[in-house]
Write an enzyme that holds these catalytic residues in place. Structure first.
Site, short mmCIF file in Angstrom:
data_model
loop_
_atom_site.label_atom_id
_atom_site.label_comp_id
_atom_site.label_asym_id
_atom_site.label_seq_id
_atom_site.Cartn_x
_atom_site.Cartn_y
_atom_site.Cartn_z
N HIS A 221 -11.63 -4.61 7.78
CA HIS A 221 -12.40 -4.47 6.55
C HIS A 221 -13.64 -3.60 6.74
O HIS A 221 -14.52 -3.59 5.89
CB HIS A 221 -12.85 -5.84 6.02
CG HIS A 221 -11.74 -6.70 5.50
ND1 HIS A 221 -10.74 -7.20 6.32
CD2 HIS A 221 -11.45 -7.15 4.26
CE1 HIS A 221 -9.90 -7.93 5.58
NE2 HIS A 221 -10.31 -7.91 4.33
N GLU B 296 0.81 -1.22 0.00
CA GLU B 296 0.00 0.00 0.00
C GLU B 296 0.84 1.26 0.00
O GLU B 296 0.50 2.25 -0.67
CB GLU B 296 -0.95 0.01 1.20
CG GLU B 296 -2.14 -0.93 1.07
CD GLU B 296 -1.82 -2.37 1.40
OE1 GLU B 296 -0.70 -2.64 1.88
OE2 GLU B 296 -2.69 -3.24 1.19
#
Lengths: 380, 337
Positions: free
Chosen positions: B129, B60
């Site tokens: 999530h 990321e």
């Protein structure tokens, strides 16, 4: 601390194995050959590299002195690292892009950034100081290793522009990114190497292994040379004498050409030494031995080129002119430092966004009005 | 006028952006051949090629950090962070690099980067999530933050974000990805809040996935003859509070609703601004219905964490009982600020 967790063992000078270094100029100034690198420059080229290094050192000396005189809040010395910075940066072409660290005064010098532009950051007047596109050199990242990813991204752009592989110096481009040995511990650096390998990017990683991340020595004894990080990513690695400007220039030219040809990244470990402190805030006598400093002083990058010049002929006139040029540069920097304007309050708000926001405009007007009120009262 | 889901609207908006400017490119994990785990980028690599819709290594920080370099080279990268909780490895690059380089370069270096983040809970997901990290980007100078709540906004906002020369974090309401709505022919002005339902009795201020929940609450209240106005902030940074202030000055009662944890969430800022600008119009303290100051819970408990119609209506009721509101604040799940 448990002894096995200690990272502070000082690398003794004698521990350096120089046998695998690419070298074209010995510490005492003799030209030698190496199968993987070649230097065929003229006497004038040699003088030009020498000049860059001398002036880089002068910029550094002045920056250090200005900090000691209270004109700068901080200065990161580059003393001892002139060869790797100048040698590699001189291999770049104008339309290449360099991503330096905050210690790379030689890189910004070679790329044409006026040296006084370095002072704003350390004087507390700027947070950068130049337009990266104007000089083909990015602003240094203070967060260690962040720039490696910027360079990889820029190299993706070079690929997308199809600016490699034409065998045409005017078209093909490459990217150079500089990092210290400390940055090799950062995740971003490893991600950037992975990225560069994955996409076959035209980028050269130049690790300036100056032996210390502030006070923490490169974890070399018992570990592996940094150059071998390249193996894990399947990219070529070169270990070069970072105090040999000829070798640095030669290996960089090869690596950049490989990038421009579209053959992908290279990792260069330039073995050098930071002769000064990490910044003017720390005291290297607390973490290293004088023997180590003496070892590296004997490998001074400028002295060895000077020895070669002395051996090849008389350059008295050029060297005298260079002395005068360095003095003039020093004088210019001292004056320019005091002339650096204080930050403009309105400008700090205006540069936040390309398209400003109503809230920010309100805050801007409020602080300006408040300051004007203060000025008025002070004038009464 | 076309009816489509938010995911399809984002896909269509990205397609338009790719068509409009060859410097626009997409980058992220699994966005190419797979079309993204939510299929938001479905088919785009097939049509625009792997050089413009790039499947990246799983990293990321690198996805955002390389976008910085691409922007310096003149590209307009749109990067996808696969899930909200995965943005933290990239947080350094977002906050220290993307947000700062325009300012650091004296306004010369533009960072036209869009960071897409599917965010929020309600889909029964596992850890990391279901996060709502928007306030962390709102409080970062140099970034702008958008939160579409409808297919219409999703379609237009993603194009407006790509066209902007400032870096933008686009918070996508992942649990609403499959809800459908009309996509009109003209976008709303980018930096504007919008009244989604008029009403004169109380005001709900919200954004993103909670807009639908607040509209459902207003619908339920209408059945009991209470008219609640719902304002969708849409743009979280900069905030457009003029419609909120106008509404609160009319209704005198307001509750701010978001999924993110309460302490220093966006609701705190909105409540403070309302207090500054509407103090003498308020009939009751500004209410907040938010997530709690715990980690987003395991999915079998998320129904207790997420604001729902009942908690929202309870908080609205409390604004009609101002005398008791302060006492009740520590006991009510919704709470009163």
């Amino acid at each position: 601390m448990h002894p096995s967790l200690s990272t502070t063992a000082s690398p003794a000078a004698a521990a350096f194995d120089e046998s695998d270094l690419v070298r074209l100029l010995t510490p005492d100034g003799r030209r030698v050959e190496h199968p993987d690198a070649a230097w065929s420059g003229s006497e004038d080229d040699l003088l030009a590299l020498h000049r860059d290094m001398v002036l880089t050192r002068r910029i550094d000396t002045e920056g250090y002195a200005l900090q000691r005189h209270g004109e700068l809040g901080l200065w990161p010395p580059s003393l001892g690292q002139e060869a790797v910075q100048v040698g590699t940066a001189r291999a770049l072409r104008p339309h290449d892009m360099a991503f330096p660290t905050y210690r790379d005064h030689g890189v910004t010098w070679v790329r044409g950034v006026p040296p006084e532009r370095l002072l704003g950051l350390y004087r507390g007047s700027e947070q950068g100081g130049w337009d990266p596109a104007e000089h083909g050199v990015a602003l240094p990242a203070i967060i260690i290793g962040a720039q490696t990813l910027h360079a990889a991204g820029y190299a993706m752009g070079v690929l997308m522009d199809e600016a490699v592989g034409h065998d045409d110096a005017a078209k093909d481009a490459a990217v150079a990114v500089y990092l210290g040995d400390g940055a090799t511990s950062q995740g971003d650096t490893l991600e950037a190497l992975s990225w560069a390998a994955s996409f076959t990017l035209p980028v050269v990683f130049v690790i300036e292994n100056n032996q210390y991340a502030i006070s923490t020595p490169t974890n070399r004894p018992g570990g592996v040379p940094l150059v071998r990080r390249a193996d894990g990513f399947g990219i070529p690695g070169v270990r070069v004498d970072g105090n040999d400007v000829l070798a640095c220039r030669a290996v960089m030219e090869t690596a950049l050409q490989r990038a421009r040809d579209g053959r992908g990244p290279t990792l260069i470990e330039a073995v050098t030494f930071r002769r000064g402190a990490h910044t003017t805030s720390d005291d290297p006598t607390r973490y290293r031995e004088s023997a180590e400093e003496e070892y590296w002083e004997a490998r001074d990058p400028i002295a060895r080129v000077r020895a070669l010049l002395d051996a090849t002929g008389s350059h008295a006139e050029a060297l005298a002119a260079l002395d005068a040029e360095a003095d003039a540069l020093g004088e210019h920097l001292r004056a320019a430092c005091r002339a650096v304007p204080d930050p403009d309050l309105a400008d700090l708000f205006d540069r936040m966004y390309v398209e400003s926001t109503p809230e920010l405009q309100e805050q801007r007007e409020a602080v300006l009005a408040w300051r004007a009120l203060g000025d008025e009262e002070a004038a009464r | 006028m076309t009816r489509m889901s938010i995911a399809a609207a984002l896909n269509a908006g990205l397609r338009k952006a790719l068509e409009a400017d060859r410097h626009v490119m997409l980058m992220g994990e699994d966005i190419g051949r797979l079309g993204g785990v939510f299929r938001v980028t479905d088919g785009l690599q097939k049509d625009f090629g792997p050089a413009r819709v790039i499947d990246t290594p799983l990293a990321e920080s690198a996805i955002v950090g390389t976008a910085v370099g691409l922007a310096m080279r003149g590209y307009r990268p749109v990067v996808e962070i696969q899930f909200d909780g995965f943005v933290y490895p990239a947080y350094d690059q977002i906050v220290n690099q993307v947000a700062r380089l325009h300012s650091r370069s004296g306004g010369t270096q533009r960072m036209p980067i869009v960071i897409r983040i599917p965010y929020g809970g309600g889909i029964g997901a596992i850890e990391h999530h279901s996060e709502s990290p928007e306030a962390q980007f709102v409080m970062t100078p140099g970034l702008k933050v958008l939160a579409p709540s409808s297919p219409h906004d999703a379609y237009w906002m993603v194009q407006q974000a790509v066209a902007s020369d400032d870096p933008i974090v686009l918070m996508e309401p992942k649990r609403r990805y499959w809800e459908t709505g009309e996509v009109g022919d003209d976008p709303d002005p980018l930096w504007s809040s919008q009244v989604r339902r008029p009403g004169g009795d109380a005001t709900l201020v919200t954004y993103g996935p909670m807009v639908a929940t607040c509209l459902a609450a207003a619908e339920a209240a209408a059945a009991e003859d209470r008219e609640i106005e719902v304002v969708d902030l849409r743009t979280l940074s900069p905030l457009d509070l003029a419609p909120v202030v106008a509404s609160v000055r009319r209704t005198g009662r307001v509750v701010v609703v978001h999924e993110a944890q309460r302490t220093l969430g966006l609701g705190a800022e909105v409540a403070a601004r309302i207090t500054e600008q509407c103090f003498f119009h308020l009939e009751a303290p500004v209410g907040r219905v938010t997530g709690y100051d715990i980690h987003y819970p395991p999915s079998r408990a998320e129904e207790h964490f997420l604001p729902d119609v009942d908690r929202i209506l309870d908080a609205v009721d409390a604004t009609f009982d101002a005398a008791g509101a302060e006492l009740a604040s520590s006991e009510r799940p919704g709470g009163i600020a």
